[in-house]
Design an enzyme around this catalytic site. Structure first.
Site, PDB file in Angstrom:
ATOM      1  N   ARG A 280      11.783  -5.370   4.850  1.00  0.00           N
ATOM      2  CA  ARG A 280      11.644  -4.055   4.462  1.00  0.00           C
ATOM      3  C   ARG A 280      12.764  -3.135   5.305  1.00  0.00           C
ATOM      4  NH1 ARG A 280       5.612  -1.671   5.337  1.00  0.00           N
ATOM      5  NH2 ARG A 280       6.008  -2.907   7.165  1.00  0.00           N
TER       6      ARG A 280
ATOM      7  N   ARG B 208      11.552  -1.442  10.772  1.00  0.00           N
ATOM      8  CA  ARG B 208      10.549  -1.040  11.872  1.00  0.00           C
ATOM      9  C   ARG B 208      10.344  -2.043  12.944  1.00  0.00           C
ATOM     10  NH1 ARG B 208       5.239   0.174   8.271  1.00  0.00           N
ATOM     11  NH2 ARG B 208       4.159  -1.071   9.786  1.00  0.00           N
TER      12      ARG B 208
ATOM     13  N   ARG C   2      -9.901   0.536   8.783  1.00  0.00           N
ATOM     14  CA  ARG C   2      -9.147  -0.961   9.138  1.00  0.00           C
ATOM     15  C   ARG C   2     -10.211  -1.667   9.818  1.00  0.00           C
ATOM     16  NH1 ARG C   2      -3.263  -0.344   8.946  1.00  0.00           N
ATOM     17  NH2 ARG C   2      -2.274  -1.997   9.517  1.00  0.00           N
TER      18      ARG C   2
ATOM     19  N   LYS D  29       0.914  -1.378  -0.126  1.00  0.00           N
ATOM     20  CA  LYS D  29      -0.078   0.118  -0.095  1.00  0.00           C
ATOM     21  C   LYS D  29       0.745   1.318  -0.106  1.00  0.00           C
ATOM     22  CE  LYS D  29      -1.892  -1.316   3.852  1.00  0.00           C
ATOM     23  NZ  LYS D  29      -1.039  -2.537   4.231  1.00  0.00           N
TER      24      LYS D  29
HETATM   25  P1  AP5 Z   1       4.952  -1.372   1.842  1.00  0.00           P
HETATM   26  O1  AP5 Z   1       4.449  -0.641   0.774  1.00  0.00           O
HETATM   27  O2  AP5 Z   1       5.589  -0.855   2.927  1.00  0.00           O
HETATM   28  O3  AP5 Z   1       3.653  -2.401   2.168  1.00  0.00           O
HETATM   29  P2  AP5 Z   1       2.270  -1.737   3.247  1.00  0.00           P
HETATM   30  O4  AP5 Z   1       1.317  -2.734   2.356  1.00  0.00           O
HETATM   31  O5  AP5 Z   1       2.066  -0.506   3.229  1.00  0.00           O
HETATM   32  O6  AP5 Z   1       2.553  -2.752   4.592  1.00  0.00           O
HETATM   33  P3  AP5 Z   1       2.646  -2.018   6.195  1.00  0.00           P
HETATM   34  O7  AP5 Z   1       3.346  -3.073   6.827  1.00  0.00           O
HETATM   35  O8  AP5 Z   1       3.009  -0.471   6.167  1.00  0.00           O
HETATM   36  O9  AP5 Z   1       0.945  -2.055   6.256  1.00  0.00           O
HETATM   37  P4  AP5 Z   1       0.428  -2.213   7.516  1.00  0.00           P
HETATM   38  O10 AP5 Z   1      -0.730  -2.134   7.300  1.00  0.00           O
HETATM   39  O11 AP5 Z   1       0.694  -3.574   8.456  1.00  0.00           O
HETATM   40  O12 AP5 Z   1       1.453  -1.243   8.697  1.00  0.00           O
HETATM   41  P5  AP5 Z   1       0.876   0.389   8.973  1.00  0.00           P
HETATM   42  O13 AP5 Z   1       1.938   1.332   8.845  1.00  0.00           O
HETATM   43  O14 AP5 Z   1      -0.527   0.850   8.226  1.00  0.00           O
HETATM   44  O15 AP5 Z   1       5.779  -2.900   1.643  1.00  0.00           O
HETATM   45  C1  AP5 Z   1       6.265  -3.784   2.350  1.00  0.00           C
HETATM   46  C2  AP5 Z   1       7.851  -3.967   1.578  1.00  0.00           C
HETATM   47  O16 AP5 Z   1       7.371  -4.608   0.455  1.00  0.00           O
HETATM   48  C3  AP5 Z   1       8.566  -2.974   1.198  1.00  0.00           C
HETATM   49  O17 AP5 Z   1      10.007  -3.591   1.564  1.00  0.00           O
HETATM   50  C4  AP5 Z   1       8.581  -2.751  -0.171  1.00  0.00           C
HETATM   51  O18 AP5 Z   1       9.800  -2.384  -0.807  1.00  0.00           O
HETATM   52  C5  AP5 Z   1       8.040  -4.142  -0.636  1.00  0.00           C
HETATM   53  N1  AP5 Z   1       7.514  -4.223  -1.785  1.00  0.00           N
HETATM   54  C6  AP5 Z   1       5.903  -3.301  -1.834  1.00  0.00           C
HETATM   55  N2  AP5 Z   1       5.471  -3.594  -2.902  1.00  0.00           N
HETATM   56  C7  AP5 Z   1       6.276  -4.629  -3.549  1.00  0.00           C
HETATM   57  C8  AP5 Z   1       5.906  -5.303  -5.042  1.00  0.00           C
HETATM   58  N3  AP5 Z   1       4.999  -5.007  -5.721  1.00  0.00           N
HETATM   59  N4  AP5 Z   1       6.922  -6.167  -5.136  1.00  0.00           N
HETATM   60  C9  AP5 Z   1       8.085  -6.448  -4.434  1.00  0.00           C
HETATM   61  N5  AP5 Z   1       8.222  -5.822  -3.074  1.00  0.00           N
HETATM   62  C10 AP5 Z   1       7.539  -4.932  -2.624  1.00  0.00           C
HETATM   63  O19 AP5 Z   1       0.369   0.356  10.457  1.00  0.00           O
HETATM   64  C11 AP5 Z   1       1.135  -0.134  11.399  1.00  0.00           C
HETATM   65  C12 AP5 Z   1       0.445  -0.294  12.678  1.00  0.00           C
HETATM   66  O20 AP5 Z   1      -0.118   1.039  13.073  1.00  0.00           O
HETATM   67  C13 AP5 Z   1      -0.789  -1.337  12.831  1.00  0.00           C
HETATM   68  O21 AP5 Z   1      -0.075  -2.711  13.033  1.00  0.00           O
HETATM   69  C14 AP5 Z   1      -1.423  -0.553  13.868  1.00  0.00           C
HETATM   70  O22 AP5 Z   1      -1.003  -0.979  15.214  1.00  0.00           O
HETATM   71  C15 AP5 Z   1      -1.572   0.930  13.582  1.00  0.00           C
HETATM   72  N6  AP5 Z   1      -2.466   1.298  12.624  1.00  0.00           N
HETATM   73  C16 AP5 Z   1      -2.342   1.984  11.524  1.00  0.00           C
HETATM   74  N7  AP5 Z   1      -3.394   2.267  11.048  1.00  0.00           N
HETATM   75  C17 AP5 Z   1      -4.383   1.977  11.761  1.00  0.00           C
HETATM   76  C18 AP5 Z   1      -5.879   1.793  11.669  1.00  0.00           C
HETATM   77  N8  AP5 Z   1      -6.387   2.674  10.781  1.00  0.00           N
HETATM   78  N9  AP5 Z   1      -6.390   1.593  12.887  1.00  0.00           N
HETATM   79  C19 AP5 Z   1      -6.002   1.138  14.016  1.00  0.00           C
HETATM   80  N10 AP5 Z   1      -4.496   0.958  13.976  1.00  0.00           N
HETATM   81  C20 AP5 Z   1      -3.722   1.426  13.083  1.00  0.00           C
END
Ligand code: AP5
Length: 218
Positions: A128, A161, A89, A13
């Protein structure tokens, strides 16, 4: 244009939003980034929510929705639109987002469901690396920086992270399956769900979204 990016942790994402936000001219709002900024800043909210993120759980809906409400209120009038990443979410957040947008005379155009396989997202998350200074995303083998540990864009230091360890990733996947996957049906019922195969290389996923946007225009 208002797009919600929906998908498991590691579906890509953040990578997709970063690659397209300038081209589309939209605001990229990542609740994960907003939450990590509060924690890093040691704000009262940051201190309160740190434990949820570290354990792989979800921050309470009302805290996250308030953050989003503030961001939308500050930017809605500029007409640029949004790409939401990691929000909503839960079903409650999905309903809140519709209400907040409605209050500002806006509505979601579509939700992009980024379908990715478990083995692929696990490899992406454990490899990552993120720039401490500018937030640019890398992967140790898939998208490595030119100099190990150094950001190509700004020379900042790359880090892993705290929630990208195997135990926390497993918890995040369970939380995703229980709390986030059900909102796929919420958007399907509204006729706003589009799906892409997010196992593919990042350029192909980007092209798939651009095709959806082009098809919508014609
Ligand atoms: P990346 O693009 O970083 O993936 P992502 O889908 O953004 O994954 P996240 O881990 O950031 O999502 P998440 O939802 O767990 O975390 P968030 O920060 O929102 O890509 C990942 C890796 O893959 C990178 O190394 C990239 O280079 C590689 N890659 C990407 N696409 C690729 C492709 N097509 N091919 C090859 N490689 C690729 O949330 C973190 C925490 O915050 C949650 O656990 C929760 O505690 C809290 N939180 C966040 N939002 C909320 C909410 N709305 N409500 C409640 N708690 C929340």
């Amino acid at each position: 244009m208002i797009i919600v990016l929906l998908g498991a942790p590691g579906a890509g994402k953040g990578t997709l939003a970063t690659a397209l936000k300038d081209q589309l001219g939209v605001h990229h709002i990542s609740t994960g980034d907003l939450i990590r900024a509060e924690i890093k800043g040691g704000t009262p909210i940051g201190l309160e929510i740190k434990r949820y993120v570290e354990s792989g759980g979800l921050v309470p809906d009302e805290v996250v929705t308030k953050m989003i409400e503030g961001k939308i209120a500050a930017t809605a009038k500029d007409g640029k639109g949004y790409m939401f990443d990691g929000f909503p979410r839960t079903s409650a957040q999905a309903q809140d987002l519709d209400k907040i947008l409605q209050k500002n005379g806006l509505q979601i155009d579509f939700t992009l469901y980024m379908e990715a396989s478990l083995d692929i997202v696990l490899k992406r998350l454990t490899g990552r690396r993120v720039c401490k200074a500018c937030g640019a995303l890398y992967h140790l083998t898939g998208m490595p920086s030119k100099k190990p540990g150094i950001c190509d864009k700004c020379g900042g230091e790359l880090y892993q992270r705290a929630d990208d360890n195997e135990d926390t990733i497993t918890k995040r996947m369970t939380v995703y399956a229980e709390s986030t996957r059900p909102i796929i049906d919420f958007y399907k019922a509204q006729g706003k769900l589009k799906a892409v195969n997010a196992d593919r290389e990042a350029g192909e996923v980007k092209a798939a979204l651009l095709k959806i946007l082009n098809d919508a225009k014609s």
